[in-house]
Design an enzyme around this catalytic site. Structure first.
Site, PDB file in Angstrom:
ATOM      1  N   GLU A   1     -10.434   4.229   3.974  1.00 42.31           N
ATOM      2  CA  GLU A   1      -9.674   5.316   4.603  1.00 42.31           C
ATOM      3  C   GLU A   1     -10.269   6.661   4.183  1.00 42.31           C
ATOM      4  OE1 GLU A   1      -5.890   4.248   2.985  1.00 42.31           O
ATOM      5  OE2 GLU A   1      -5.875   2.379   4.122  1.00 42.31           O
TER       6      GLU A   1
ATOM      7  N   LEU B   1      -5.896   2.975   8.842  1.00 44.81           N
ATOM      8  CA  LEU B   1      -5.123   2.894   7.603  1.00 44.81           C
ATOM      9  C   LEU B   1      -4.530   1.486   7.508  1.00 44.81           C
ATOM     10  CD1 LEU B   1      -2.648   5.648   6.464  1.00 44.81           C
ATOM     11  CD2 LEU B   1      -2.500   3.277   5.761  1.00 44.81           C
TER      12      LEU B   1
ATOM     13  N   GLU C   1      -5.108  -1.446   4.464  1.00 44.53           N
ATOM     14  CA  GLU C   1      -5.872  -1.909   3.304  1.00 44.53           C
ATOM     15  C   GLU C   1      -6.230  -3.385   3.417  1.00 44.53           C
ATOM     16  OE1 GLU C   1      -3.063  -0.124   3.131  1.00 44.53           O
ATOM     17  OE2 GLU C   1      -3.741   1.782   2.279  1.00 44.53           O
TER      18      GLU C   1
ATOM     19  N   GLN D   1      -7.741   3.956  -1.434  1.00 41.91           N
ATOM     20  CA  GLN D   1      -7.581   5.380  -1.737  1.00 41.91           C
ATOM     21  C   GLN D   1      -6.935   5.626  -3.107  1.00 41.91           C
ATOM     22  OE1 GLN D   1      -5.406   7.961   1.234  1.00 41.91           O
ATOM     23  NE2 GLN D   1      -7.556   8.310   1.635  1.00 41.91           N
ATOM     24  N   PHE D   2      -5.988   4.798  -3.446  1.00 36.75           N
ATOM     25  CA  PHE D   2      -5.406   4.760  -4.793  1.00 36.75           C
ATOM     26  C   PHE D   2      -5.246   3.280  -5.135  1.00 36.75           C
ATOM     27  CE2 PHE D   2      -4.205   8.952  -3.430  1.00 36.75           C
ATOM     28  CZ  PHE D   2      -4.208   9.724  -4.583  1.00 36.75           C
TER      29      PHE D   2
ATOM     30  N   HIS E   1       0.468   6.388  -7.155  1.00 32.00           N
ATOM     31  CA  HIS E   1      -0.633   7.341  -7.260  1.00 32.00           C
ATOM     32  C   HIS E   1      -1.150   7.490  -8.681  1.00 32.00           C
ATOM     33  CE1 HIS E   1       1.024   8.296  -3.329  1.00 32.00           C
ATOM     34  NE2 HIS E   1      -0.103   8.889  -3.046  1.00 32.00           N
TER      35      HIS E   1
END
Lengths: 319, 326
Positions: free
Chosen positions: B29, B58, B60, B82-83, B129
């Site tokens: 992403e 988007l 995963e 992304q995280f 996050h």
């Protein structure tokens, strides 16, 4: 669906509250008072306002990472919201949820969600519970264009359709999943087209027209309450800010933003109400002033509230 | 040699591997046009085009699942989550397929895939996050779980991970991303996966850490030396799984004392495995109970209490002093 004059003025107030709330959050983030990540809803106010305007106090919503607008539209208290975003113990979640995980169960707000696509299955569960208990509650599941590509969202749409659950899937298509434009992430032009795969109504509306959103969602809510199952309402809109505050937005050009700013949903609704003679400029100004005062109080409340004690981090993990 | 941040060093590793091997493809992403939200893939799309620096929808699960298929059929995908907290959406693909294909096919299929993910505290966000769930992946046979601690070893480990014939989960400590610079040579370096490193010699106590916790651990070691004359040996794990237990068990045999540090929650964390190995291999040399300095058994908190949650030099030094009372 007819909307009363009073309701329309309330909608304008709600949109004004969202706009001013988000503008304050933007300023506090820039000033370093709110660290971490915040995702602002400026430019998309008509969607939350129109959709939540159709709901009663006992109905539910699931929200997203860009959730402040949904919560305000569902009746969230600005003081408790601001305190939460400031990470204070007086906030909706004792300062443990922050911007991305605010929830207010007493208002039917099942939570903002840091996971994109996290809301769909939870919305179905709430809807199933309502159906099981024989209430006529309805769930609005907000989700973005990015979330529409997650398996969880498609699984939820299928299941809600198969079991005729009282859910209204309200898609906020703001054109980008962070940097990825919808034209690159999906082949269909309209996310609402996907409704056909689940044999449910799929409707595209102008997401910057609060009354259009209201009408489409109200129809879907009526259908859901009557036991006829879910609908998918796609609201075309645009986020004025970056994905998060601090996003350099290298992926879009200024002209595109400027074009959408001209379609400002708040200004547009204000103009309509003025043109229709529902209110005058003085009344619009007084709404702005009242909301500004409300926000002054919310900010003062947040800033004066204590941070959670360190030991509180360990609480609420188990009953 | 250029002084680089970890972000720049990781970018260098990707760039050079992509130059050397056109089967290396980055996908995830916002990794293309945006250059990744942390800028690790910055500029790759300009040099290699959008077929090799691929912006995905988007999703995963789709990213990692696709990576498996690519890897099985001759490519070397580097997937970005992304995280790390978003990787749970892809857990099924990682656990059920990536980790198992080699054994399931009796070695005929291999999955030379890297899944990169920023992990841990440091951006003042919460939950997904900021958390450290390396234990999820370290627990799965068939996966390698790697966590660098600085720019130079990050670059060398990522090169090795991309060249490795098996799936590697590569967690990047975002607290270190831009925290300091190190000399990183232009020529490609490699570090073996499954080898830990001695980063500070000492004779009184063994400290084991990895990722973002190496710096506060070294800081604690310096303070202990300066204030109490305690000489701490510090081992940087680098690869969590398969674990290299030779270095730290040998160290414990020398020092008789150990403290294990990670920011992941305490219970069932990597520290438990490390200590079990110490018990198995160096029990008779131990002079005191081993202490863990870790995050707490709760969700990663919001910014106000982030620093309280994370282990720091003070907590580590205190644990060392406690174990040395014995």
């Amino acid at each position: 669906m007819s909307v009363s004059n009073d309701q329309m003025i309330e909608m304008l107030r709600t949109m004004t509250r969202i706009r001013q709330f988000e503008t304050r959050v933007q300023e506090f983030f820039a000033a370093g008072k709110i660290p971490g990540f915040v995702h602002l809803y400026i430019g998309e106010e008509a969607v939350a306002t129109g959709a939540c305007g159709t709901l009663g106090a006992t109905d539910y919503i699931t929200s997203t990472h860009r959730g402040h607008g949904h919560l305000i539209a569902k009746g969230g208290d600005l003081k408790l919201m601001m305190a939460e975003i400031f990470g204070r113990r007086t906030g909706y979640c004792k300062g443990k949820g922050g911007s991305m995980h605010i929830a207010a169960v007493e208002l039917g707000i099942l939570g903002a969600n840091g996971i994109v696509g996290g809301g769909g299955p939870i919305a179905n569960g709430a809807a199933l519970a309502a159906k099981y208990r024989g209430t006529d509650q309805v769930v609005v599941c907000f989700f973005g264009d990015g979330a529409s590509n997650q398996g969880t969202t498609q699984e939820a749409l299928n299941l809600a359709s198969a079991w005729k659950l009282p859910v209204v899937f309200v898609n906020e298509n703001n054109g980008y999943g962070i940097s990825c434009p919808t034209c690159k992430s999906m082949a269909v032009a309209d996310i609402a087209d996907r409704a056909a795969a689940y044999d449910i109504p799929g409707v595209v509306v102008d997401g910057n027209d609060v009354l259009a959103v209201y009408e489409a969602v109200a129809e879907a809510v009526k259908r859901a309450r009557a036991g006829a199952g879910p609908s998918l309402i796609e609201c075309k809109t645009y986020r004025w800010r970056g994905h998060f505050e601090g996003d350099a937005c290298v992926y879009r050009d200024d002209q595109e933003l400027a074009d959408w700013v001209k379609k400002d949903p708040l200004q547009r609704f204000e103009n309509k109400l003025l043109a229709d003679g529902l209110l005058d400029a003085a009344k619009v100004e007084s709404i702005r002033q009242e909301v500004a005062r409300e926000l002054d109080a919310a900010v003062a409340f947040a800033e004066q509230s204590p941070l959670p004690e360190a030991a509180e981090v360990l609480e609420d993990v188990y009953a | 040699m250029a002084k680089m941040t970890m972000v720049q060093a990781l970018n260098l590793a990707l760039r050079q591997r992509m130059e050397a091997d056109d089967s290396v493809i980055v996908l995830g992403e916002d990794v293309g046009r945006d250059g990744g939200v942390f800028r690790v893939t910055d500029g790759l799309i300009d040099q290699f085009g959008e077929n090799r620096s691929v912006d995905t929808p988007l999703a995963e699960s789709a990213i990692v699942g696709m990576g498996i298929g690519m890897a099985v059929f001759g490519l070397r995908p580097v997937c970005e989550m992304q995280f790390s907290g978003f990787s749970y959406q892809a857990f099924h693909q990682i656990e059920s397929h990536a980790a198992r294909l080699r054994r399931r096919s009796r070695g005929r299929f291999t999955v030379p895939m890297v899944v990169r993910a920023p992990y841990g505290g440091g951006v003042r966000a919460l939950e997904h996050h900021s958390e450290s769930r390396e234990a999820f992946y370290a627990h799965i046979p068939g996966l390698k779980m790697v966590i660098p601690s600085g720019p130079r070893n990050a670059r060398a480990l990522l090169v090795s991970a991309i060249e490795d014939p098996d799936p590697v989960i590569f967690f990047e400590p975002k607290a270190v991303y831009r925290a300091f610079r190190e000399e990183v040579p232009e020529a490609e370096e490699r570090l073996p996966l499954s080898r830990s490193q001695l980063v500070r010699e000492g004779r009184h106590v063994t400290l084991v850490a990895y990722g973002a916790m190496v710096r506060p651990t070294l800081e604690a070691a310096d303070q202990l030396q300066a204030h109490s004359g305690i000489e701490a040996e510090v081992i940087d794990l680098l690869t969590i799984s398969p674990i290299d237990d030779e270095l730290f068990t040998a160290s414990v045999k020398k020092t008789g004392h150990a403290v294990v540090v990670h920011e992941a929650p305490k219970s069932f964390g990597p520290g438990a495995e490390i200590i079990a190995r110490m018990m198995e291999k160096s029990f008779y040399y131990l002079e005191a109970p081993i202490i863990r300095v870790t995050g707490y058994d709760t969700m990663f908190p919001l910014f106000a209490r982030e620093q309280w949650y994370l282990p720091n030099a003070r907590r580590i030094a205190r644990a060392v002093q406690e174990t040395l009372k014995h």
